[in-house]
Motif scaffolding. Sequence first.
Motif, PDB file in Angstrom:
ATOM      1  N   ARG A 250      55.263  43.751 -75.058  1.00 53.67           N
ATOM      2  CA  ARG A 250      54.635  44.362 -76.233  1.00 53.67           C
ATOM      3  C   ARG A 250      55.231  43.860 -77.540  1.00 53.67           C
ATOM      4  NH1 ARG A 250      53.943  50.750 -75.080  1.00 53.67           N
ATOM      5  NH2 ARG A 250      52.447  50.621 -73.383  1.00 53.67           N
ATOM      6  N   LYS A 251      54.493  44.107 -78.613  1.00 53.20           N
ATOM      7  CA  LYS A 251      54.975  43.716 -79.945  1.00 53.20           C
ATOM      8  C   LYS A 251      56.207  44.536 -80.325  1.00 53.20           C
ATOM      9  CE  LYS A 251      52.035  44.315 -83.207  1.00 53.20           C
ATOM     10  NZ  LYS A 251      50.688  44.821 -83.058  1.00 53.20           N
ATOM     11  N   GLY A 252      57.105  43.946 -81.116  1.00 59.53           N
ATOM     12  CA  GLY A 252      58.218  44.709 -81.674  1.00 59.53           C
ATOM     13  C   GLY A 252      59.468  44.694 -80.816  1.00 59.53           C
ATOM     14  N   VAL A 253      59.466  43.820 -79.794  1.00 61.23           N
ATOM     15  CA  VAL A 253      60.620  43.810 -78.893  1.00 61.23           C
ATOM     16  C   VAL A 253      61.888  43.301 -79.599  1.00 61.23           C
ATOM     17  CG1 VAL A 253      59.929  41.588 -77.867  1.00 61.23           C
ATOM     18  CG2 VAL A 253      61.443  43.111 -76.611  1.00 61.23           C
ATOM     19  N   ASP A 254      61.729  42.257 -80.462  1.00 61.19           N
ATOM     20  CA  ASP A 254      62.917  41.723 -81.134  1.00 61.19           C
ATOM     21  C   ASP A 254      63.505  42.716 -82.125  1.00 61.19           C
ATOM     22  OD1 ASP A 254      62.938  39.386 -79.713  1.00 61.19           O
ATOM     23  OD2 ASP A 254      61.446  38.455 -81.037  1.00 61.19           O
ATOM     24  N   GLU A 255      62.640  43.498 -82.746  1.00 64.01           N
ATOM     25  CA  GLU A 255      63.119  44.503 -83.713  1.00 64.01           C
ATOM     26  C   GLU A 255      63.999  45.541 -83.015  1.00 64.01           C
ATOM     27  OE1 GLU A 255      60.247  43.176 -83.626  1.00 64.01           O
ATOM     28  OE2 GLU A 255      59.240  43.098 -85.576  1.00 64.01           O
ATOM     29  N   VAL A 256      63.542  45.999 -81.868  1.00 65.32           N
ATOM     30  CA  VAL A 256      64.325  47.029 -81.191  1.00 65.32           C
ATOM     31  C   VAL A 256      65.649  46.448 -80.657  1.00 65.32           C
ATOM     32  CG1 VAL A 256      63.365  47.018 -78.827  1.00 65.32           C
ATOM     33  CG2 VAL A 256      64.069  49.146 -79.841  1.00 65.32           C
ATOM     34  N   VAL A 257      65.619  45.184 -80.252  1.00 66.26           N
ATOM     35  CA  VAL A 257      66.865  44.530 -79.818  1.00 66.26           C
ATOM     36  C   VAL A 257      67.845  44.463 -80.994  1.00 66.26           C
ATOM     37  CG1 VAL A 257      67.862  42.334 -79.047  1.00 66.26           C
ATOM     38  CG2 VAL A 257      65.832  43.230 -77.910  1.00 66.26           C
ATOM     39  N   THR A 258      67.332  44.101 -82.170  1.00 64.82           N
ATOM     40  CA  THR A 258      68.184  44.025 -83.371  1.00 64.82           C
ATOM     41  C   THR A 258      68.782  45.396 -83.689  1.00 64.82           C
ATOM     42  OG1 THR A 258      66.704  42.335 -84.209  1.00 64.82           O
ATOM     43  CG2 THR A 258      68.213  43.297 -85.806  1.00 64.82           C
ATOM     44  N   ASP A 259      67.943  46.436 -83.622  1.00 66.08           N
ATOM     45  CA  ASP A 259      68.437  47.794 -83.883  1.00 66.08           C
ATOM     46  C   ASP A 259      69.552  48.170 -82.905  1.00 66.08           C
ATOM     47  OD1 ASP A 259      66.768  48.264 -86.005  1.00 66.08           O
ATOM     48  OD2 ASP A 259      65.177  49.136 -84.776  1.00 66.08           O
ATOM     49  N   LEU A 260      69.314  47.872 -81.646  1.00 65.76           N
ATOM     50  CA  LEU A 260      70.318  48.203 -80.628  1.00 65.76           C
ATOM     51  C   LEU A 260      71.628  47.455 -80.870  1.00 65.76           C
ATOM     52  CD1 LEU A 260      68.395  48.290 -77.219  1.00 65.76           C
ATOM     53  CD2 LEU A 260      69.802  50.119 -78.175  1.00 65.76           C
ATOM     54  N   ARG A 261      71.486  46.152 -81.194  1.00 63.16           N
ATOM     55  CA  ARG A 261      72.686  45.332 -81.435  1.00 63.16           C
ATOM     56  C   ARG A 261      73.533  45.944 -82.542  1.00 63.16           C
ATOM     57  NH1 ARG A 261      70.267  40.033 -80.639  1.00 63.16           N
ATOM     58  NH2 ARG A 261      70.687  39.700 -78.440  1.00 63.16           N
ATOM     59  N   MET A 262      72.823  46.407 -83.580  1.00 61.32           N
ATOM     60  CA  MET A 262      73.528  46.980 -84.722  1.00 61.32           C
ATOM     61  C   MET A 262      74.281  48.255 -84.295  1.00 61.32           C
ATOM     62  SD  MET A 262      71.815  47.573 -88.383  1.00 61.32           S
ATOM     63  CE  MET A 262      71.377  49.258 -88.075  1.00 61.32           C
ATOM     64  N   ILE A 263      73.593  49.106 -83.544  1.00 63.58           N
ATOM     65  CA  ILE A 263      74.204  50.365 -83.107  1.00 63.58           C
ATOM     66  C   ILE A 263      75.411  50.087 -82.209  1.00 63.58           C
ATOM     67  CG2 ILE A 263      73.838  52.489 -81.784  1.00 63.58           C
ATOM     68  CD1 ILE A 263      70.838  52.288 -82.623  1.00 63.58           C
ATOM     69  N   ILE A 264      75.223  49.142 -81.274  1.00 57.44           N
ATOM     70  CA  ILE A 264      76.317  48.810 -80.355  1.00 57.44           C
ATOM     71  C   ILE A 264      77.495  48.218 -81.138  1.00 57.44           C
ATOM     72  CG2 ILE A 264      77.019  47.300 -78.444  1.00 57.44           C
ATOM     73  CD1 ILE A 264      74.099  47.575 -77.399  1.00 57.44           C
ATOM     74  N   GLY A 265      77.169  47.360 -82.104  1.00 56.39           N
ATOM     75  CA  GLY A 265      78.204  46.705 -82.910  1.00 56.39           C
ATOM     76  C   GLY A 265      79.023  47.692 -83.725  1.00 56.39           C
ATOM     77  N   MET A 266      78.401  48.791 -84.101  1.00 54.60           N
ATOM     78  CA  MET A 266      79.101  49.768 -84.946  1.00 54.60           C
ATOM     79  C   MET A 266      79.949  50.746 -84.144  1.00 54.60           C
ATOM     80  SD  MET A 266      76.388  50.830 -87.907  1.00 54.60           S
ATOM     81  CE  MET A 266      75.591  51.895 -86.774  1.00 54.60           C
ATOM     82  N   SER A 267      79.744  50.762 -82.832  1.00 49.44           N
ATOM     83  CA  SER A 267      80.409  51.790 -82.037  1.00 49.44           C
ATOM     84  C   SER A 267      81.639  51.237 -81.323  1.00 49.44           C
ATOM     85  CB  SER A 267      79.453  52.343 -80.979  1.00 49.44           C
ATOM     86  OG  SER A 267      78.184  52.527 -81.538  1.00 49.44           O
TER      87      SER A 267
ATOM     88  N   LYS B  65      66.086  42.224 -71.948  1.00 47.45           N
ATOM     89  CA  LYS B  65      64.643  42.451 -72.115  1.00 47.45           C
ATOM     90  C   LYS B  65      63.982  42.411 -70.739  1.00 47.45           C
ATOM     91  CE  LYS B  65      64.509  39.703 -76.313  1.00 47.45           C
ATOM     92  NZ  LYS B  65      63.874  38.532 -76.933  1.00 47.45           N
ATOM     93  N   THR B  66      63.196  43.424 -70.444  1.00 53.36           N
ATOM     94  CA  THR B  66      62.505  43.434 -69.153  1.00 53.36           C
ATOM     95  C   THR B  66      61.014  43.730 -69.335  1.00 53.36           C
ATOM     96  OG1 THR B  66      62.944  45.800 -68.828  1.00 53.36           O
ATOM     97  CG2 THR B  66      64.522  44.269 -67.851  1.00 53.36           C
ATOM     98  N   THR B  67      60.236  43.195 -68.422  1.00 48.72           N
ATOM     99  CA  THR B  67      58.834  43.608 -68.312  1.00 48.72           C
ATOM    100  C   THR B  67      58.669  44.013 -66.858  1.00 48.72           C
ATOM    101  OG1 THR B  67      58.202  42.016 -70.006  1.00 48.72           O
ATOM    102  CG2 THR B  67      56.417  42.906 -68.671  1.00 48.72           C
ATOM    103  N   ALA B  68      58.874  45.299 -66.620  1.00 51.94           N
ATOM    104  CA  ALA B  68      58.944  45.763 -65.232  1.00 51.94           C
ATOM    105  C   ALA B  68      57.655  45.483 -64.466  1.00 51.94           C
ATOM    106  CB  ALA B  68      59.265  47.252 -65.195  1.00 51.94           C
ATOM    107  N   VAL B  69      56.511  45.589 -65.155  1.00 49.88           N
ATOM    108  CA  VAL B  69      55.237  45.386 -64.449  1.00 49.88           C
ATOM    109  C   VAL B  69      55.081  43.968 -63.886  1.00 49.88           C
ATOM    110  CG1 VAL B  69      53.757  47.218 -65.384  1.00 49.88           C
ATOM    111  CG2 VAL B  69      54.097  45.136 -66.716  1.00 49.88           C
ATOM    112  N   SER B  70      55.751  42.984 -64.530  1.00 53.93           N
ATOM    113  CA  SER B  70      55.596  41.622 -64.002  1.00 53.93           C
ATOM    114  C   SER B  70      56.919  41.068 -63.456  1.00 53.93           C
ATOM    115  CB  SER B  70      55.052  40.702 -65.094  1.00 53.93           C
ATOM    116  OG  SER B  70      55.995  40.614 -66.144  1.00 53.93           O
ATOM    117  N   ASN B  71      57.909  41.920 -63.324  1.00 52.88           N
ATOM    118  CA  ASN B  71      59.208  41.550 -62.753  1.00 52.88           C
ATOM    119  C   ASN B  71      60.054  40.655 -63.672  1.00 52.88           C
ATOM    120  OD1 ASN B  71      60.864  42.145 -60.560  1.00 52.88           O
ATOM    121  ND2 ASN B  71      60.460  40.178 -59.567  1.00 52.88           N
ATOM    122  N   ALA B  72      59.630  40.460 -64.914  1.00 50.36           N
ATOM    123  CA  ALA B  72      60.380  39.581 -65.815  1.00 50.36           C
ATOM    124  C   ALA B  72      61.663  40.272 -66.292  1.00 50.36           C
ATOM    125  CB  ALA B  72      59.520  39.201 -67.014  1.00 50.36           C
TER     126      ALA B  72
END
Length: 325
Positions: A200-217, A229-236
Amino acid sequence: MAGKENTEDIVCNIQKGDKRFASKLMSMVEDGNSEGEECLRILRGIPGQAHVIGVTGWPGVGKSTLISRMAHFFLNMSKHVGIIAVDPTSPLSGGSFLGDRERMRGIDGDERLFIRSMATRGHAGGIAADTNAFVRIMEAMGKDVIIVETVGVGQDQVSVCYVADTVVMTVIPGMGDYLQALKAGIMEVGDIFAVNKADRKGVDEVVTDLRMIIGMSARKNGWNPPIVKTTAVSNAGIDELMIQIENHRNHVTRGGKLLSKRIAAVKLEVVETLKSRLFHLIELEEKLDDYAQQIFEGKIDRFNLVETILKEAEIVKQVRRELHD
Ligand SMILES: Nc1nc2c(ncn2[C@@H]2O[C@H](COP(=O)(O)OP(=O)(O)OP(=O)(O)O)[C@@H](O)[C@H]2O)c(=O)[nH]1
Ligand SMILES: [Mg+2]
């Protein structure tokens, strides 16, 4: 009642991997049955080797789909797999783990797989405590991997994560704002972050948000939570996720961290069971609304209320009486 012979029978058959006996014991544990507790005590004394993986996240993010992919992976590696689905029917996605034929295709009849669902209501000993008990029963069955699915909202469900050695927190694109708001909360729970629905759209944005949160903790125990990053429906992305799960297992196994995690889970079990028994004994559930209203209106203060509750219930006497019955 059945007694020792039955206890031995249950324990022995569970150790042979018998699903019927395991289910029976799980129901006994849920009911707070004392014979069930005795079986559980014996089973706990027998060391197991299972890796307990928690998969948590908001309703509908794809936890069950991910878990079925993970189960495939482990079964292909000749592992025995247990799955515990806590409250599998969320109103949002409306599906139940067991009911979804598509998702379970190819593995639902596998002898090495055992799936047990668990309602969030009706646990004499509290939900996290019962989840931990179920995990130990599956471990005694000889499962190499036990995966626990839980919706990551609400204190009860989050506490279920403490029974896992490794927790995969699942998020999806578009959840950045939620994650920002929760910061410390999600860091406390997640050992690995799966950004599912990566198609889906917006995957890189959420990765960036997570990186920031992890980096601050600050990280406990020197582990830096990876993002996959996973796409469970296609096993990716599943292979990468499995590598990270294995890495985390190695990390916690080193230096005895696994043991201390498991003892912490038992501590939680004791506290939860005590809380649940006390609530039941003093019938707090039914009266709580009324008490809260009275405190809110300034009619009573909380300490006096607690004193009154304890006195009214003659709690100490009752507990003693129950113990001697
Ligand atoms: N586009 C897309 N859809 C997915 C993906 N993974 C799962 N889904 C779909 O998302 C929906 C919910 O998936 P589930 O696996 O039931 O999600 P869940 O988190 O277990 O849901 P609850 O147990 O109800 O909280 C289903 O329709 C899946 O087919 C994915 O990677 N991409
Ligand atoms: Mg599900």
